[in-house]
Motif scaffolding. Structure first.
Motif, PDB file in Angstrom:
ATOM      1  N   ALA B 644       0.835  -1.199   0.000  1.00 38.33           N
ATOM      2  CA  ALA B 644       0.000   0.000   0.000  1.00 38.33           C
ATOM      3  C   ALA B 644       0.873   1.253   0.000  1.00 38.33           C
ATOM      4  N   ALA B 645       1.990   1.185   0.734  1.00 35.95           N
ATOM      5  CA  ALA B 645       2.866   2.355   0.857  1.00 35.95           C
ATOM      6  C   ALA B 645       3.416   2.768  -0.502  1.00 35.95           C
ATOM      7  N   CYS B 646       3.706   1.779  -1.356  1.00 41.15           N
ATOM      8  CA  CYS B 646       4.219   2.088  -2.678  1.00 41.15           C
ATOM      9  C   CYS B 646       3.243   2.986  -3.442  1.00 41.15           C
ATOM     10  N   VAL B 647       1.951   2.708  -3.221  1.00 40.85           N
ATOM     11  CA  VAL B 647       0.950   3.480  -3.942  1.00 40.85           C
ATOM     12  C   VAL B 647       0.763   4.863  -3.322  1.00 40.85           C
ATOM     13  N   THR B 648       0.776   4.887  -2.012  1.00 40.79           N
ATOM     14  CA  THR B 648       0.371   6.115  -1.332  1.00 40.79           C
ATOM     15  C   THR B 648       1.531   7.038  -1.002  1.00 40.79           C
ATOM     16  N   HIS B 649       2.734   6.612  -1.327  1.00 41.68           N
ATOM     17  CA  HIS B 649       3.884   7.394  -0.903  1.00 41.68           C
ATOM     18  C   HIS B 649       3.826   8.866  -1.325  1.00 41.68           C
ATOM     19  N   PRO B 650       3.456   9.160  -2.571  1.00 46.75           N
ATOM     20  CA  PRO B 650       3.417  10.582  -2.965  1.00 46.75           C
ATOM     21  C   PRO B 650       2.477  11.390  -2.083  1.00 46.75           C
ATOM     22  N   LEU B 651       1.320  10.835  -1.747  1.00 44.81           N
ATOM     23  CA  LEU B 651       0.372  11.546  -0.895  1.00 44.81           C
ATOM     24  C   LEU B 651       0.990  11.822   0.469  1.00 44.81           C
ATOM     25  N   ASP B 652       1.707  10.818   0.948  1.00 46.64           N
ATOM     26  CA  ASP B 652       2.373  10.947   2.228  1.00 46.64           C
ATOM     27  C   ASP B 652       3.329  12.128   2.204  1.00 46.64           C
ATOM     28  N   LEU B 653       4.033  12.169   1.131  1.00 45.87           N
ATOM     29  CA  LEU B 653       5.004  13.246   0.955  1.00 45.87           C
ATOM     30  C   LEU B 653       4.323  14.610   1.016  1.00 45.87           C
ATOM     31  N   LEU B 654       3.209  14.699   0.308  1.00 47.16           N
ATOM     32  CA  LEU B 654       2.480  15.970   0.285  1.00 47.16           C
ATOM     33  C   LEU B 654       1.975  16.319   1.682  1.00 47.16           C
ATOM     34  N   LYS B 655       1.519  15.334   2.372  1.00 51.54           N
ATOM     35  CA  LYS B 655       0.985  15.561   3.701  1.00 51.54           C
ATOM     36  C   LYS B 655       2.046  16.192   4.606  1.00 51.54           C
TER      37      LYS B 655
END
Lengths: 323, 913
Positions: B644-655
């Motif tokens: 899941a982290a592979c997919v969501t990493h960019p969002l995490d970054l933005l957060k």
């Protein structure tokens, strides 16, 4: 589990080289060892405890044991795609027996193409292995190398018999091949299902058992059990048995022992007269072994957890149960 | 001669008397003379001695003889003068005779006097003798009196005195001084000692009596007080009742169950001990576990109260009365043998009644399972037999109408053999068989219809164990653990039976259950199920193929038997006799197949059928296709999270970017555009390694712990309650959060790096480089900076994600609209994501800020909170939208991945044997 052992089936039997032990292989991958002395000795009272096994161990859980062979040093166990060797000491005593050696057949990596080891015989340190992949493998006991592959059958190989330089093999394709061991070629072959007298089309053409001696060849299966003249390869006797398929037949001196899907195990002479009929505990006899020394015994087993034991080849003395 | 003389003498006296009579005149003189002579002679007699007289007498006698001799001589010689001489001689002789007479008289006198003297003496002796006798008697009397005196007991001996030692130590010294060494005292002193003790005793007793009186008075006083208080309290009761009545509307309004629990507890206290134990434990069980169960106490309350009173009074008397009864009975038997016959039946009946007496209170347990099956059991307590009986009733949901299905769900059948071999027909109390024999019953079996079944588990949950000693304490713990086991077993049994009933129902209605796609089978069937019935044990035994099974004791009459008939029109018929054991599905059903096709074939004569039957008993076959039972392995969570982290990493970054900007002006889209414009698309994947590293530490830990804990709880049966799940999730989260802190920190820093001016950038090459540099440059402790917030956040996160996910999924699956598929997983995980975001957001903001802070920027956590709070309460929810947008996909993906991993690579739970 109780239910499980009720449905157990014994596919193969063998005696240890010393003759004191009976080794039993069943479809759940378990090997059970019985000490013959306990129940063959007339002096010892056969109580229920004496009839229990002396050792048992599992080769591979729920992988049926298709064949067993006793060699001088090892118990050779043929399962599916693999042949295991167990040291006799281990077989007799250890509950968690360690495999001494192991031979894997080619193509055995593929789960679906793993071939059952239907028959193993030993000839001077060389194993002849009849398999479910239509081939007969020749394996050197020392080193476990596959020396040669004999392909002459078009379906499973069910039975092998060796006599001098000749090797007889019978298979699902209904052919009995006679090989010359030296040249590794098929020198003769017979097809009993093509003989109208012998064939039983409703049961199929498969050959369940072959046996040869100097003059005679015995074979049976879907076709009736028949005795052929070895040199001329013509049928001489067709045994009048009431059976639905022959899984076991053997020439012992001047007698013929035979069993299969029938109510009885038969002891006959060459001309087809029945000497004795032994009622069996199982529906089908898959395996029978006999010996004279140190105990005269005939053990019969098949589609049942029970093993019938006869000491005089005429009637059932005792019944052992594999649990 | 003396005689002669006496006669003559008497004659003389006689003559003299005559003379007297004749001559009165001369009588005086003569009389005097006579008297004188007598007197004289008497005197003479005393003067002379008897011896002298004797000599004289012998001389005289000699003289007489000589004289008489001479006379006779003379007479013979006849001299001349014979006559003279003779007369002379005669004269002489006569004189001699006179002297003799005189002598005689004298002697007589002497004898008489002697006699008189003797008599006198005799009298004297007699009197003396008498006197002596009197004295002897006197002496004897006296001695006896003496003895009596000696035996006389004085009263003081009966008085129980304090022992000497005690006396010596306790009495005042003045009194005890003379007796200090009392062992050497003589009698007198001993007596004195005794007296002193008596006196001491008296004083003591007086004192005690006084004390007693005072106490008595006090008692009276207190009794009076009690009465007074009682009266006062009695006065309060109506007031209290009134108050209670007044509060009722309020209670109802507030929904407080005070009254109800009060009544319940009061009722519970009236239960007999075993049932009370069960009640309390079952109640506790109900509160802890998430099982739909209702507990009621039935029975007449007044009756129970009466019973309880009776019981307490009986306990004291019971022992005596039993013996008395026995004693009384025997004479009655002998005397009234004739009357007995009439009364025997009555008495027998009475006895029977007494023995089988049921306690008026009973406990009712109602268990419901999802699809509407309701099992209500009533537990009764047989007082005399000391056992607990159970009656059961099952309410089927409406859709179950088939006979076989109903039978499976019938009360007794559901409870039969809940534990192996427990049929509930033989009383587990060994003494009962004797008690029952007494009233003429052989076993409890005949009573089960009226009284209910005596399952041993029922005894166990009530704390009755007949092999162990009846230690109350052990009984309590026993009941406690057993209630859990039994309740779970009951619940499981009920569920499995309901499922079985549904299946049977379908079969009866000739509906073949849907076969999962994974099972390979020919799609167009030539044959079909033509009949499905339940059959009796008798019928089962009569079937041709079952003999072997029966011989091997693999089936018993208590099992359930069914017969399925499958036929291919006009040619073949297959009859399958199916044995369902009571503990199904723990034990697979046994199939016994009989085929009629060109003859009868079954496992006894056909190997193929034998093989078919064998393949049917394999437990794997029974659960094949039921993927829902599969359990995930502990590391699946970590893997799913990493995916899941592979997919969501960019969002995490933005957060992270949004959270760390204090001004809060740049919007999400603008920020994204900025990053892509400045550093390219790959910049969005900056620090992916750290992100993965974090998931592999943090998520693996929390999912692993939670999964293992959940499986452990659930393996003991039943679904874990929500509270348990939250607790497990919190613990797992705490561990995961702590373990994941270093990776998380590196992750945050790496994500944030792009935002910093190039000279301040940390430029970690990858996660491990980052870890190493933090360790080297800032020290190992720095690696765990923010561990407390990270742990706190992880706790909330895990609670929000894992426990809520499980709970929501559980709730969804309970409804009819959802099945264990991706839609359910998506919905549950979405909810879980929202909950988790809300729970963690404030902490998340703080954490990110703490980790990103330069060393020494904030003194403490509190500083940080204050600093953040300056932005208002919504400051804590800064970046909520991207956090949710990130967390929701993250959560959803994690769980969807996890479920797929579980379904495809999970392991089946080990079947319990």
């Amino acid at each position: 589990m109780l239910n499980k052992s009720y449905y157990n089936t014994i596919l193969c039997l063998t005696f240890s080289p010393c003759g004191n032990y009976l080794i039993v292989g069943d479809i759940y991958g378990k090997i059970t060892v019985f000490h013959l002395y306990r129940f063959m000795n007339p002096n010892v009272n056969a109580s229920s405890q004496n009839l229990s096994c002396s050792n048992s161990f599992t080769v591979q859980e729920d992988v049926q044991i298709n064949s067993l062979l006793s060699t001088e040093h090892y118990l050779v166990v043929g399962v599916v795609g693999e042949i295991f060797g167990y040291d006799w000491k281990v077989v007799k005593n250890n509950k968690d027996a360690k495999v001494s050696w192991k031979v894997e057949l080619p193509n055995s990596n593929d789960l679906f193409n793993k071939a059952e080891i239907n028959c193993v015989i030993n000839k001077e340190g060389v194993l002849y292995v009849g398999c479910g992949d239509n081939k007969i493998y020749v394996i050197n006991l020392e080193g476990g190398r596959i020396l040669r592959t004999l392909s002459g059958h078009s379906d499973y190989v069910h039975s092998l018999f060796n006599m001098g330089d000749e090797l007889a093999s019978g298979g699902e394709d209904g052919v009995v091949n006679i090989w010359d061991i030296r040249s590794k070629t098929v020198c003769n072959k017979i097809e009993p299902y093509k003989n109208d007298e012998i064939a039983r089309p409703n049961l199929g053409k498969w050959i369940g058992t072959v046996c040869i001696n100097d003059d005679w060849l015995l074979c049976g299966g879907g076709p009736k059990l028949s005795l052929w003249h070895f040199r001329s390869l013509t049928p001489s006797t067709v045994f009048p048995l009431d059976d639905q398929g022959i899984y076991f037949g053997e020439i012992v001196n001047d007698k013929v022992l035979a069993g299969g899907r029938a109510d009885h195990f038969y002891n006959m002479v060459f001309n087809g007269d029945i000497v004795s009929k032994i009622p069996t505990s199982c529906v089908s006899v898959f395996s029978a072994v006999h010996q004279e020394e140190p105990y005269r015994a005939l053990c019969i087993a098949g589609s049942s957890p029970k093993i019938d034991i006869c000491s005089n080849f005429n009637y059932k003395d005792q019944v052992l149960v594999v649990t | 001669m003396v005689k002669e003389t006496t006669t003559t003498a008497s004659r003389e006296t006689a003559i003299r008397k005559r003379r007297k009579n004749t001559g009165n005149t001369e009588a005086d003189a003569e009389g005097d003379l006579y008297k004188k002579v007598i007197a004289f002679e008497e005197k003479e007699a005393f003067k002379r001695t008897a011896e002298g007289d004797a000599k004289l007498y012998f001389e005289i006698c000699k003289n007489i003889r000589t004289l008489l001799g001479e006379i006779s001589e003379l007479k013979a010689q006849k001299p001349s003068d014979v006559t003279t001489k003779v007369s002379e001689k005669a004269m002489q002789a006569a004189a001699c005779v006179v002297t003799l007479k005189k002598l005689n008289r004298l002697d007589k006198v002497r004898i008489t006097t002697a006699r008189e003297a003797l008599n006198v003496e005799k009298q004297k002796v007699d009197s003396t003798n008498l006197q002596y006798q009197n004295l002897l008697y006197e002496a004897a009397h006296l001695s006896s009196e003496f003895k009596k005196c000696k035996q006389f007991k004085s009263k003081d001996e009966d008085i129980e005195l304090v022992s000497i030692n005690e006396f010596l130590t306790e009495a005042p010294e003045a009194k005890t001084k003379p007796f200090q060494n009392y062992e050497e005292l003589d009698d007198v002193q001993k007596h004195e000692l005794h007296l002193a003790r008596l006196e001491w005793e008296l004083t003591q007793r007086k004192k005690l009596a006084q004390l007693c009186n005072t106490f008595e008075d006090e008692k009276k006083q207190i009794a009076a007080d009690i009465l007074k208080t009682k009266n006062r309290l009695g006065g309060l009761v109506p007031k209290l009742a009134a108050v209670l009545e007044a509060t009722k509307p309020l209670q109802d309004y507030l929904g407080l169950p005070i009254e109800k629990t009060y009544v319940e507890h009061k009722q519970a206290s009236l239960l007999p001990n075993p049932l009370y134990l069960f009640y309390s434990n079952a109640d506790a069980f109900k509160k802890v576990y998430d099982i739909d169960m209702t507990l009621n106490i039935l029975g007449d309350q007044d009756e129970a109260i009466r019973w309880k009173r009776l019981q307490s009074s009986l306990v004291v008397q019971s022992d005596d009365s039993d013996q008395e009864n026995d004693l009384q009975e025997e004479p009655v038997e002998t005397k009234k043998r004739r009357h007995r016959k009439a009364s025997q039946i009555d008495k027998h009946e009475e006895r029977r009644k007494r023995l089988l007496e049921v306690h008026p209170s009973s406990v009712q347990v109602i268990i419901k399972v999802n699809d509407g099956t309701v099992l209500s059991m009533q537990f009764y307590y047989l007082v005399m037999l000391n056992i607990v009986t159970v009656t059961a009733e099952v309410e089927h949901p409406n859709h179950i109408t088939g006979n076989a299905a109903k039978e499976v769900l019938c009360g007794e059948n559901v409870l039969e053999e809940l534990f192996h071999g427990d049929f509930g027909v033989d009383s587990p109390n060994p003494s009962n068989s004797y008690q029952l024999k007494k009233i003429g019953l052989n076993s409890f079996q005949s009573l089960t219809t009226t009284l209910g079944f005596v399952y041993s588990w029922a005894q166990k949950v009530c704390g009755l164990d007949f092999l162990m000693s009846q230690d109350i304490k052990s009984a309590t713990t026993m009941s406690c653990t057993n209630v859990e086991i039994v309740m779970k077993a009951l619940n499981k049994r009920l569920k499995s039976r309901t499922a079985l009933a549904v299946q049977l129902q379908q079969l009866e209605q000739n509906l073949i259950p849907e076969i999962p796609d994974t099972v390979e089978l020919p799609r167009n069937a030539v044959s079909g199920l033509s009949k499905w019935t339940s059959i009796s044990w008798q019928k089962f035994c009569n079937a041709p193929c079952t003999a072997n099974l029966i011989a091997n004791e693999m089936v018993s009459s208590s099992d359930l038997f069914y017969c399925a008939t499958i036929s291919r029109p006009k040619s073949a018929l297959l009859q399958a006799f199916i044995v369902i054991k009571n503990d199904y599905p723990r034990q697979c059903p046994i199939f016994c197949i009989n085929v009629s096709y060109n003859g009868e074939f079954h496992s006894g004569n056909c190997d193929e059928i034998r093989d078919m039957e064998r393949s049917l008993i394999k437990p794997q076959v029974a659960v094949m296709g039921d993927k829902n039972l599969k359990l995930s392995k502990w590391y699946f969570g970590g893997l799913a999270s990493a995916g899941a982290a592979c997919v969501t990493h960019p969002l995490d970054l933005l957060k992270v970017q949004l959270q760390t900007q204090q001004e809060g002006k740049i919007s999400l889209i603008k920020l994204t555009g900025n990053i892509i414009k400045k550093q390219g698309v790959t910049a969005l994947y900056n620090g992916l390694s750290a992100s993965l590293c974090r998931q592999l530490t943090y998520s693996t830990t929390r999912f692993g712990i939670y999964e293992v804990a959940k499986q452990t709880v659930q393996s003991s049966g039943g679904e874990a309650s929500f509270g348990t799940k939250v607790a497990m999730a919190a613990a797992a989260g705490a561990a995961g959060g702590f373990v994941g802190t270093p990776a998380d920190m590196v992750n945050v820093r790496m994500q944030n790096d792009i935002k910093l001016p190039p000279e301040k950038r940390r430029n970690y090459k990858h996660a491990f480089d980052g870890l190493w540099r933090v360790y080297k440059e800032e020290g190992p402790r720095r690696l765990f900076s923010g561990a407390s917030t990270a742990t706190g956040r992880a706790i909330f996160m895990t609670i929000g994600q894992l426990s809520f996910y499980d709970q929501v999924k559980h709730l969804l699956l309970k409804t009819k609209y959802f099945h264990d598929n991706s839609i359910t997983h998506f919905l549950s995980s979405l909810t879980a994501g929202a909950v988790a975001t809300t729970l963690t957001q404030p902490l998340d903001v703080l954490k990110t800020r703490a980790m990103n802070a330069k060393p020494g920027e904030f003194k403490s956590m509190f500083d940080l909170i204050l600093y953040t709070a300056k932005l208002g309460p919504l400051g804590f929810f800064k970046g909520y939208v991207p956090a949710f947008v990130r967390l929701a996909p993250q959560t959803i993906l994690t769980f969807v991945f996890l479920e797929q991993l579980r379904l495809n690579f999970g392991v089946l739970p080990k079947p319990k044997h």
